[in-house]
Design a protein around this motif. Sequence first.
Motif, PDB file in Angstrom:
ATOM      1  N   UNK A 216      35.069  38.474  26.801  1.00  0.00           N
ATOM      2  CA  UNK A 216      36.294  37.732  26.668  1.00  0.00           C
ATOM      3  C   UNK A 216      35.897  36.481  25.945  1.00  0.00           C
ATOM      4  N   UNK A 217      36.958  35.862  25.161  1.00  0.00           N
ATOM      5  CA  UNK A 217      36.774  34.584  24.802  1.00  0.00           C
ATOM      6  C   UNK A 217      37.990  33.770  25.036  1.00  0.00           C
ATOM      7  N   UNK A 218      38.156  32.638  25.593  1.00  0.00           N
ATOM      8  CA  UNK A 218      39.256  31.769  25.857  1.00  0.00           C
ATOM      9  C   UNK A 218      39.540  31.153  24.541  1.00  0.00           C
ATOM     10  N   UNK A 219      40.784  31.378  24.314  1.00  0.00           N
ATOM     11  CA  UNK A 219      41.308  30.952  22.868  1.00  0.00           C
ATOM     12  C   UNK A 219      41.497  29.462  22.560  1.00  0.00           C
ATOM     13  N   UNK A 220      41.536  29.084  23.973  1.00  0.00           N
ATOM     14  CA  UNK A 220      41.921  27.337  24.023  1.00  0.00           C
ATOM     15  C   UNK A 220      40.342  26.653  24.014  1.00  0.00           C
ATOM     16  N   UNK A 221      39.708  27.178  24.776  1.00  0.00           N
ATOM     17  CA  UNK A 221      38.379  26.461  24.939  1.00  0.00           C
ATOM     18  C   UNK A 221      37.117  27.222  24.264  1.00  0.00           C
ATOM     19  N   UNK A 222      37.390  28.415  23.701  1.00  0.00           N
ATOM     20  CA  UNK A 222      36.307  29.052  23.088  1.00  0.00           C
ATOM     21  C   UNK A 222      35.008  29.537  23.915  1.00  0.00           C
ATOM     22  N   UNK A 223      35.291  29.403  25.071  1.00  0.00           N
ATOM     23  CA  UNK A 223      34.155  30.060  26.139  1.00  0.00           C
ATOM     24  C   UNK A 223      34.252  31.448  26.267  1.00  0.00           C
ATOM     25  N   UNK A 224      32.997  31.842  26.123  1.00  0.00           N
ATOM     26  CA  UNK A 224      32.631  33.579  26.278  1.00  0.00           C
ATOM     27  C   UNK A 224      32.124  33.816  27.645  1.00  0.00           C
ATOM     28  N   UNK A 225      32.740  34.951  28.079  1.00  0.00           N
ATOM     29  CA  UNK A 225      32.231  35.602  29.240  1.00  0.00           C
ATOM     30  C   UNK A 225      32.024  37.049  29.274  1.00  0.00           C
ATOM     31  N   UNK A 226      31.270  37.604  29.872  1.00  0.00           N
ATOM     32  CA  UNK A 226      31.086  38.862  30.184  1.00  0.00           C
ATOM     33  C   UNK A 226      32.071  39.303  31.394  1.00  0.00           C
ATOM     34  N   UNK A 227      32.957  40.253  31.068  1.00  0.00           N
ATOM     35  CA  UNK A 227      33.964  40.455  32.220  1.00  0.00           C
ATOM     36  C   UNK A 227      33.815  41.689  32.836  1.00  0.00           C
ATOM     37  N   UNK A 228      32.546  42.306  32.661  1.00  0.00           N
ATOM     38  CA  UNK A 228      32.411  43.735  33.240  1.00  0.00           C
ATOM     39  C   UNK A 228      30.969  43.569  33.907  1.00  0.00           C
ATOM     40  N   UNK A 275      38.286  35.439  32.888  1.00  0.00           N
ATOM     41  CA  UNK A 275      37.558  34.172  33.023  1.00  0.00           C
ATOM     42  C   UNK A 275      36.042  34.506  33.508  1.00  0.00           C
ATOM     43  N   UNK A 276      35.861  35.668  33.892  1.00  0.00           N
ATOM     44  CA  UNK A 276      34.336  36.023  34.074  1.00  0.00           C
ATOM     45  C   UNK A 276      33.924  35.622  35.318  1.00  0.00           C
ATOM     46  N   UNK A 277      34.622  34.984  36.264  1.00  0.00           N
ATOM     47  CA  UNK A 277      34.263  34.234  37.435  1.00  0.00           C
ATOM     48  C   UNK A 277      34.304  35.058  38.780  1.00  0.00           C
ATOM     49  N   UNK A 278      35.068  36.198  38.857  1.00  0.00           N
ATOM     50  CA  UNK A 278      35.293  37.087  39.762  1.00  0.00           C
ATOM     51  C   UNK A 278      34.432  38.307  39.663  1.00  0.00           C
ATOM     52  N   UNK A 279      34.079  38.987  40.559  1.00  0.00           N
ATOM     53  CA  UNK A 279      33.572  40.185  40.085  1.00  0.00           C
ATOM     54  C   UNK A 279      34.396  41.473  40.089  1.00  0.00           C
ATOM     55  N   UNK A 280      34.536  42.271  39.143  1.00  0.00           N
ATOM     56  CA  UNK A 280      35.306  43.316  39.034  1.00  0.00           C
ATOM     57  C   UNK A 280      35.609  44.035  40.266  1.00  0.00           C
ATOM     58  N   UNK A 281      36.913  44.460  40.475  1.00  0.00           N
ATOM     59  CA  UNK A 281      37.041  45.122  41.564  1.00  0.00           C
ATOM     60  C   UNK A 281      37.796  46.710  41.133  1.00  0.00           C
ATOM     61  N   UNK A 282      37.044  47.872  41.895  1.00  0.00           N
ATOM     62  CA  UNK A 282      37.434  49.088  41.692  1.00  0.00           C
ATOM     63  C   UNK A 282      38.721  49.427  42.226  1.00  0.00           C
ATOM     64  N   UNK A 283      39.772  49.446  41.572  1.00  0.00           N
ATOM     65  CA  UNK A 283      41.154  49.749  42.132  1.00  0.00           C
ATOM     66  C   UNK A 283      41.315  51.105  42.754  1.00  0.00           C
ATOM     67  N   UNK A 284      40.573  52.098  42.032  1.00  0.00           N
ATOM     68  CA  UNK A 284      40.874  53.579  42.431  1.00  0.00           C
ATOM     69  C   UNK A 284      39.817  53.819  43.418  1.00  0.00           C
ATOM     70  N   UNK A 285      38.764  52.976  43.872  1.00  0.00           N
ATOM     71  CA  UNK A 285      38.020  52.958  44.962  1.00  0.00           C
ATOM     72  C   UNK A 285      36.939  54.149  44.894  1.00  0.00           C
ATOM     73  N   UNK A 286      36.627  54.617  43.550  1.00  0.00           N
ATOM     74  CA  UNK A 286      35.753  55.345  43.277  1.00  0.00           C
ATOM     75  C   UNK A 286      36.012  56.827  43.524  1.00  0.00           C
ATOM     76  N   UNK A 287      37.216  57.001  43.860  1.00  0.00           N
ATOM     77  CA  UNK A 287      37.796  58.467  44.161  1.00  0.00           C
ATOM     78  C   UNK A 287      37.750  59.185  43.036  1.00  0.00           C
ATOM     79  N   UNK A 288      37.650  58.532  41.754  1.00  0.00           N
ATOM     80  CA  UNK A 288      37.584  59.693  40.546  1.00  0.00           C
ATOM     81  C   UNK A 288      36.405  60.022  40.413  1.00  0.00           C
TER      82      UNK A 288
END
Length: 325
Positions: A216-228, A275-288
């Motif tokens: 992702x890139x914040x269009x206001x600040x130009x900051x780039x993050x790996x969100x995955x 913003x890439x600050x929080x760790x991704x959360x698995x919403x389906x709890x790996x049931x898939x």
Amino acid sequence: LKKLSSDRTGERISFLYTSDTSKVKVYDLWFSGSFSAAIKAVDSKNPSMPSGWSVSENGSLSFSDDGTRIYFGTAEKPVKEPEDTLLADEKYRVDIWSWDDDILQPMQKLRLSSEQRRTYTAVYHTDRKVMFQLAEKDIPEVRPGQKGNNDLVLGTSDLKYRKLISWDQSYNDYYLVNVETGSKTLVLEKQSSRVQISPSSGFIVWWNTEDKAWMSVNTSTGERKNISSGINYLLYDEEWDSPDDPYPYGLEGWIEGEKYVLIRDRYDIWLADLNGTEKPVNLTRESGRNNRITFTVRNLDPEKEYLARKETLFLNAFNNETKEA
């Protein structure tokens, strides 16, 4: 008169008109607000109109959702072709190939009709009574977005890569185009995957083919993050069998407040922080993954731009073993 269009309320209308009676016509953009008499909004003499250009009858005409903007197409002024005095049997028909062509000759012939009718997106602000040229020769594609209300939109160009594309995959440069000023800023170069801008234009999200990650890139600040980062499963097609880069499984929706976006792996859906600050959360709890079932979000309202933070999600489920859905 052509391309009559109205806003959602029906109080504003716009159309193309010319008093020219010749076969080759140059059109102007007209506008009427609050049922008042129509005024000529844009003509070829407008200071923001590129030299030698005019409003094009081949472009689309539409209002933004809030009715304050009119999006229309421009192009070089049509010119009457010189009279052809040769007989059919006096004409030679040849295809001239060049090693320096950006596009191969057969593709040039295939695209000829569409290129002759190509237009470039421009905007007219009904409240400020000003026009800005958004797309141009170097940035031929600009997408105003679903509702057209945002101040920032995406522009794309593959011009630098057309020779390369003839033997490789597609590439594009991406620009942030300011609808309020017409200014353009290069944000991404030589991207081969799909690039998306959030509904309020706060973030641009794309699949990084080299790192195999969502960025992702914040269009206001130009900051780039790996969100995955933190997802330990492949986010691209696990069974890809083409020499091109594998496609990602994709985005599943934007969360209200524009802090999160939904992405998925082969089976499950993840909540990713833009913003890439929080760790991704698995919403389906790996049931898939545990049951070899692929989940995707079922969109019940195509015009809905966001999913509510506490909304109940409806999912499609596909069993990869039994093929049931």
